[in-house]
Design a protein around this motif. Structure first.
Motif, short mmCIF file in Angstrom:
data_model
loop_
_atom_site.label_atom_id
_atom_site.label_comp_id
_atom_site.label_asym_id
_atom_site.label_seq_id
_atom_site.Cartn_x
_atom_site.Cartn_y
_atom_site.Cartn_z
N VAL A 180 0.97 -1.15 -0.03
CA VAL A 180 -0.07 0.03 -0.03
C VAL A 180 0.89 1.09 -0.15
O VAL A 180 1.99 1.26 0.70
CB VAL A 180 -0.73 -0.09 1.15
N THR A 181 0.43 2.12 -0.69
CA THR A 181 1.35 3.32 -0.74
C THR A 181 1.63 4.02 0.55
O THR A 181 0.68 4.10 1.41
CB THR A 181 0.74 4.33 -1.95
N THR A 182 2.56 4.76 0.76
CA THR A 182 3.10 5.07 1.83
C THR A 182 2.10 6.32 2.49
O THR A 182 1.69 6.19 3.93
CB THR A 182 4.48 5.70 1.82
N PHE A 183 1.66 7.14 1.70
CA PHE A 183 0.70 8.26 2.17
C PHE A 183 -0.67 7.58 2.89
O PHE A 183 -1.18 7.90 3.95
CB PHE A 183 0.28 9.30 1.41
N ALA A 184 -0.92 6.39 1.95
CA ALA A 184 -2.30 5.93 2.38
C ALA A 184 -2.18 5.15 3.94
O ALA A 184 -3.19 4.99 4.70
CB ALA A 184 -2.72 4.93 1.22
#
Length: 234
Positions: A116-120
């Motif tokens: 999962v992408t970091t900001f999410a």
């Protein structure tokens, strides 16, 4: 349920609170399902993404995996931040399963999505740490919308429904109009500009799914247009 179980049964998929009906399974029903899982040695995949969106004091969400340690070993619980925290586009979800199965799930999943992408991930962490108040306010808002749409739908001739206790859908019986659910929805959006999902996609031909994940003004307009549309079918 008993009639559907055979020697080949390996998995039962359970969605509570339910999409598309809004049903919240009571303890007695979950205990019956759990007893069958233990007796016949199959797993239960519990989809609980709407767990925080329940509206009736007598029907709170209960996870089947929480009923007993034995059932926890026969359960795979899947959840998401998409519904309870309104993070649909962030694509953050998770599962909880026995350790032997979690390892296999991880090995399979890593070939489909790297991570999962970091900001999410930071957004999901913030939701867990600080989002409960907002979640409760959203639940109250959905409860008001549920009450509104159910009250309005009782005035639509030729239809019926079971009042939902969770999620944000109403499954409306439109079988009296003699149209397939797909044809009804196609005409409804073309002639009345109201979007609904055909029940056939959920194994419920003769029904349509309405969502009340919108403003109260939108709900009023949609049900008024639905009423006018059904009037042309009689």
């Amino acid at each position: 349920l008993g009639a559907a179980i055979s020697d080949r049964t390996r998995l039962l998929i359970l969605c509570t609170p339910s999409n598309p009906t809004g049903t919240v399974y009571r303890r007695a029903a979950l205990e019956m399902i759990g007893a069958a899982a233990l007796r016949h040695n199959f797993m239960v995949l519990a989809d609980e993404v709407y767990e925080k969106l329940t509206y009736d004091a007598g029907q709170p969400h209960l996870s089947i995996a929480a009923l007993s340690p034995e059932l926890a070993e026969h359960s795979i619980t899947v959840n998401s931040f998409s519904k309870s925290y309104a993070m649909t586009g962030w694509r953050v979800g998770y599962s909880c399963a026995p350790s032997w199965l979690s390892r296999k799930i991880s090995h399979l999943q890593c070939h489909f999505v790297a991570n999962v992408t970091t900001f999410a991930q930071y957004g999901a962490l913030a939701a867990l740490q600080h989002g409960e108040k907002a979640c409760q306010e959203m639940r109250k808002s959905f409860a008001r919308r549920r009450d509104l749409i159910c009250g309005l739908l009782t005035q639509v001739p030729g239809t019926s429904f079971i009042r939902p206790s969770g999620a944000f859908y109403v499954l409306l019986d439109i079988s009296s109009f003699g149209l397939s659910s797909a044809e009804f929805c196609q005409r409804l959006v073309a002639e009345a500009r109201v979007a609904a999902a055909p029940g056939a996609g959920f194994g419920a031909e003769g029904f349509i799914r309405l969502s009340y994940a919108c403003s109260q003004e939108c709900i009023r307009k949609a049900v008024q247009r639905l009423t006018e549309f059904t009037g042309t079918l009689r």
